[in-house]
Write a protein that holds these residues in place. Structure first.
Motif, PDB file in Angstrom:
ATOM      1  N   GLY A   1       0.803  -1.222   0.000  1.00  0.00           N
ATOM      2  CA  GLY A   1       0.000   0.000   0.000  1.00  0.00           C
ATOM      3  C   GLY A   1       0.834   1.269   0.000  1.00  0.00           C
ATOM      4  N   TYR A   2       1.996   1.227  -0.615  1.00  0.00           N
ATOM      5  CA  TYR A   2       2.907   2.365  -0.653  1.00  0.00           C
ATOM      6  C   TYR A   2       2.232   3.628  -1.190  1.00  0.00           C
ATOM      7  N   ALA A   3       1.460   3.497  -2.246  1.00  0.00           N
ATOM      8  CA  ALA A   3       0.812   4.665  -2.861  1.00  0.00           C
ATOM      9  C   ALA A   3      -0.235   5.288  -1.945  1.00  0.00           C
ATOM     10  N   GLY A   4      -0.711   4.531  -0.973  1.00  0.00           N
ATOM     11  CA  GLY A   4      -1.727   5.040  -0.070  1.00  0.00           C
ATOM     12  C   GLY A   4      -1.163   5.767   1.148  1.00  0.00           C
ATOM     13  N   ILE A   5       0.156   5.812   1.266  1.00  0.00           N
ATOM     14  CA  ILE A   5       0.769   6.507   2.403  1.00  0.00           C
ATOM     15  C   ILE A   5       0.866   7.977   2.029  1.00  0.00           C
ATOM     16  N   LYS A   6      -0.013   8.780   2.607  1.00  0.00           N
ATOM     17  CA  LYS A   6      -0.094  10.194   2.230  1.00  0.00           C
ATOM     18  C   LYS A   6      -0.255  11.078   3.449  1.00  0.00           C
ATOM     19  N   GLY A   7       0.013  12.353   3.237  1.00  0.00           N
ATOM     20  CA  GLY A   7      -0.230  13.358   4.270  1.00  0.00           C
ATOM     21  C   GLY A   7       0.524  13.115   5.560  1.00  0.00           C
ATOM     22  N   LYS A   8      -0.186  13.237   6.669  1.00  0.00           N
ATOM     23  CA  LYS A   8       0.423  13.079   7.995  1.00  0.00           C
ATOM     24  C   LYS A   8       0.949  11.662   8.193  1.00  0.00           C
ATOM     25  N   ALA A   9       0.246  10.674   7.643  1.00  0.00           N
ATOM     26  CA  ALA A   9       0.692   9.284   7.758  1.00  0.00           C
ATOM     27  C   ALA A   9       2.068   9.120   7.108  1.00  0.00           C
ATOM     28  N   TYR A  10       2.249   9.766   5.943  1.00  0.00           N
ATOM     29  CA  TYR A  10       3.553   9.698   5.274  1.00  0.00           C
ATOM     30  C   TYR A  10       4.620  10.399   6.120  1.00  0.00           C
TER      31      TYR A  10
END
Length: 167
Positions: A89-98
Motif C-alpha cells: 500500500g505504498y501509494a496510499g501513504i499520504k499526508g500526515k501518515a507519510y
C-alpha cells in the motif's frame, strides 16, 4: 605483439582491481561483513520491525534503493519493487501518515555512513535476495562491497530522499 601486451596489461589491471576491493575499508570490518544477522549488526538492525507498517515499507524501499545504487553489481528488480509497493500500500501513504512514517524510517538512516553501507552491501542477499528475509527478490546482490572507496576523512554517505507517492 603490442596488442598482446595491451591485452595483458588490461587483464592485470582488472585482476588487481578485483583484489583491491578488500582494501577499500578497514580490515576489522571483514569479520562482520557477512550475510548473517548474527555477525552483521546492520543487517540485524534492518530486520527489526519499526513502530508502523508504513514506516517499515518506506525503510525497505530506501534500503533496496541504496543497495541497488551503491553496491557494486547489485541491481534493483523493478517488477518486484512495483509488486512490493502495491502489496504494502505504498501509494496510499499520504499526508500526515507519510510524514510520521518517513520520520520513523529516516531514523534508521540517521547515522548512515560508509561502514553501514559496506555492511548493507554484504548483507543484500540475506535481506533482498531470492530467499530474502526482509523483501524477497527486490535486489539482485552483487559483489557485496560498495561502489565507492572508503574515505576516513568523510565517512558519511549522502542518501537521496524517498519520493512521496503521487497525490
Amino acid at each position: 605483439m603490442k596488442i598482446e601486451v595491451g591485452i595483458l596489461a588490461i587483464i592485470l589491471t582488472a585482476l588487481s582491481h578485483g583484489t583491491c576491493d578488500a582494501a577499500k575499508f578497514p580490515s576489522y570490518w571483514q569479520k562482520t561483513m557477512t550475510n548473517d544477522p548474527a555477525t552483521n549488526y546492520f543487517v540485524a538492525q534492518s530486520m527489526k520491525p519499526l513502530g508502523s507498517s508504513d514506516a517499515q515499507t518506506l525503510r525497505v524501499v530506501q534500503l533496496a534503493s541504496v543497495a541497488a545504487t551503491q553496491c557494486r553489481g547489485a541491481t534493483l528488480n523493478s517488477k518486484a519493487m512495483r509488486a512490493y509497493k502495491k502489496s504494502t500500500g505504498y501509494a496510499g501513504i499520504k499526508g500526515k501518515a507519510y510524514d510520521d512514517a518517513a520520520f520513523l524510517a529516516d531514523d534508521s538512516f540517521k547515522y548512515f555512513n560508509f561502514g553501514a553501507l559496506a555492511h548493507l552491501c554484504a548483507g543484500t542477499d540475506y535481506l533482498f535476495g531470492p530467499e530474502g528475509h526482509l523483501a524477497p527478490g527486490l535486489v539482485r546482490a552483487g559483489k557485496g562491497v560498495p561502489i565507492a572507496s572508503y574515505d576516513p576523512q568523510n565517512p558519511y554517505v549522502r542518501l537521496k530522499q524517498l519520493k512521496r507517492p503521487q497525490r
